[in-house]
Design an enzyme around this catalytic site. Structure first.
Site, PDB file in Angstrom:
ATOM      1  N   TYR A 124     -13.332 -57.656  32.229  1.00 25.68           N
ATOM      2  CA  TYR A 124     -13.475 -59.113  32.121  1.00 25.68           C
ATOM      3  C   TYR A 124     -12.714 -59.880  33.195  1.00 25.68           C
ATOM      4  CZ  TYR A 124     -15.170 -57.636  27.598  1.00 25.68           C
ATOM      5  OH  TYR A 124     -15.869 -57.000  26.602  1.00 25.68           O
ATOM      6  N   ASP A 175      -7.329 -53.293  20.264  1.00 18.16           N
ATOM      7  CA  ASP A 175      -7.346 -52.461  21.475  1.00 18.16           C
ATOM      8  C   ASP A 175      -5.934 -52.009  21.841  1.00 18.16           C
ATOM      9  OD1 ASP A 175      -8.470 -51.058  23.554  1.00 18.16           O
ATOM     10  OD2 ASP A 175      -8.708 -52.784  24.877  1.00 18.16           O
TER      11      ASP A 175
END
Length: 288
Positions: free
Chosen positions: A15, A125
């Protein structure tokens, strides 16, 4: 962005890319995350999970978001600068960490995680690369790009977290998982701190479950009925494995540490401790 001078690239993700920078006013080092997609309004930026969560999370063991800058439709996050991540710290070691150091690292991770969970988020995560540090003395949880609010409505996507740290309920495609997936990941990270290699290095989702079974043994249906329901809806059958005593695998860990890892790596998410529970870590001396 003219208030910062960029120095070098620190990393590149799906990202965004992260650069090391310096404040022109104070000379303070910062990490600048430049998002890859463009943002055409300020509202769009403020609705990002990373912004929403980090604006609410102010804790010594959570990375500090200093400011958000939108310039020419590009979005930049300015974070405090940390020298390295836990993966690099482990990779550069040629001898095992003493348990006192692991205890201190784990204390900080669980303090940060307990704070995140208490304030209504889960990370999704947790992995060594997302734990930034200044040596083992200071560790901070970073990268909230996948974070969700605990009260947000399932179903959630089944693709979260790096495979080696992915909880069994996620591997079996549960859509209603919650904060215990972070605790599982931390249990895997703790074992890795002792061994300096991953505990469950699966090469695919199915292989990951095999790797877990090879260490923890096949779960009994009575111990985790939901897991068997998830498995049958995927036409998956657990391989028949006998558990290995974690002490055999991690001989340098104390009995309390083995017990904590065993509890965090429980097949059933409901039976894992919360991030604020582990008593193994209570006696830790905080570094000055």
């Amino acid at each position: 962005m003219n208030r910062y001078t960029t120095m070098r690239q620190l990393g590149d993700g799906t990202y965004g890319s992260v650069l090391m920078g310096k404040s022109n006013e104070s000379g303070e080092l910062v990490a600048i995350k430049r998002m890859k997609r463009k943002f055409y309004s300020w509202d769009e930026c403020m609705n990002l999970r990373e912004v929403k969560s980090l604006k609410k999370l102010n804790h010594a063991n959570v990375i500090k978001l200093k400011e958000v800058i939108r310039e020419n439709d590009h979005l930049y996050f300015i974070f405090e600068y940390m020298k390295e991540n836990l993966y690099q710290l482990m990779k550069d070691r040629n001898k095992l960490f003493p348990e006192s150091v692991i205890r201190n690292i784990m204390y900080q991770i669980l303090q940060g995680l307990a704070f995140i969970h208490k304030h209504g988020f889960f990370h999704r995560d947790m992995k060594p690369e997302n734990l930034l540090c200044m040596g083992p003395e200071l560790v901070k949880i970073a990268d909230f790009g996948l974070a969700r609010e605990l009260r947000s409505q399932p179903p959630y996507t089944d693709y979260v977290s790096t495979r080696w740290y992915r909880a069994p309920e996620v591997l079996l495609r549960s859509s209603v998982y919650s904060s215990p997936i972070d605790v599982w990941a931390v249990g895997s990270i703790m074992a890795e701190l002792y061994m300096l290699r991953p505990l469950f290095p699966g090469t695919s989702e199915v292989d990951e479950i095999f790797k877990i079974c090879q260490v923890l043994g096949t779960p009994k249906k009575s111990d985790w009925p939901e897991g068997y329901q998830l498995a049958s809806s995927m036409n998956f059958r657990f391989p028949q494995c006998v558990p290995i005593n974690l002490k055999t695998l991690i001989p340098n860990a104390s009995n309390e540490a083995i017990q904590l890892m065993t509890e965090m790596l429980n097949w059933d998410p409901k039976k894992r401790p919360t991030a604020s529970q582990p008593c193994f870590l209570v006696e830790v001396e905080r570094p000055n």
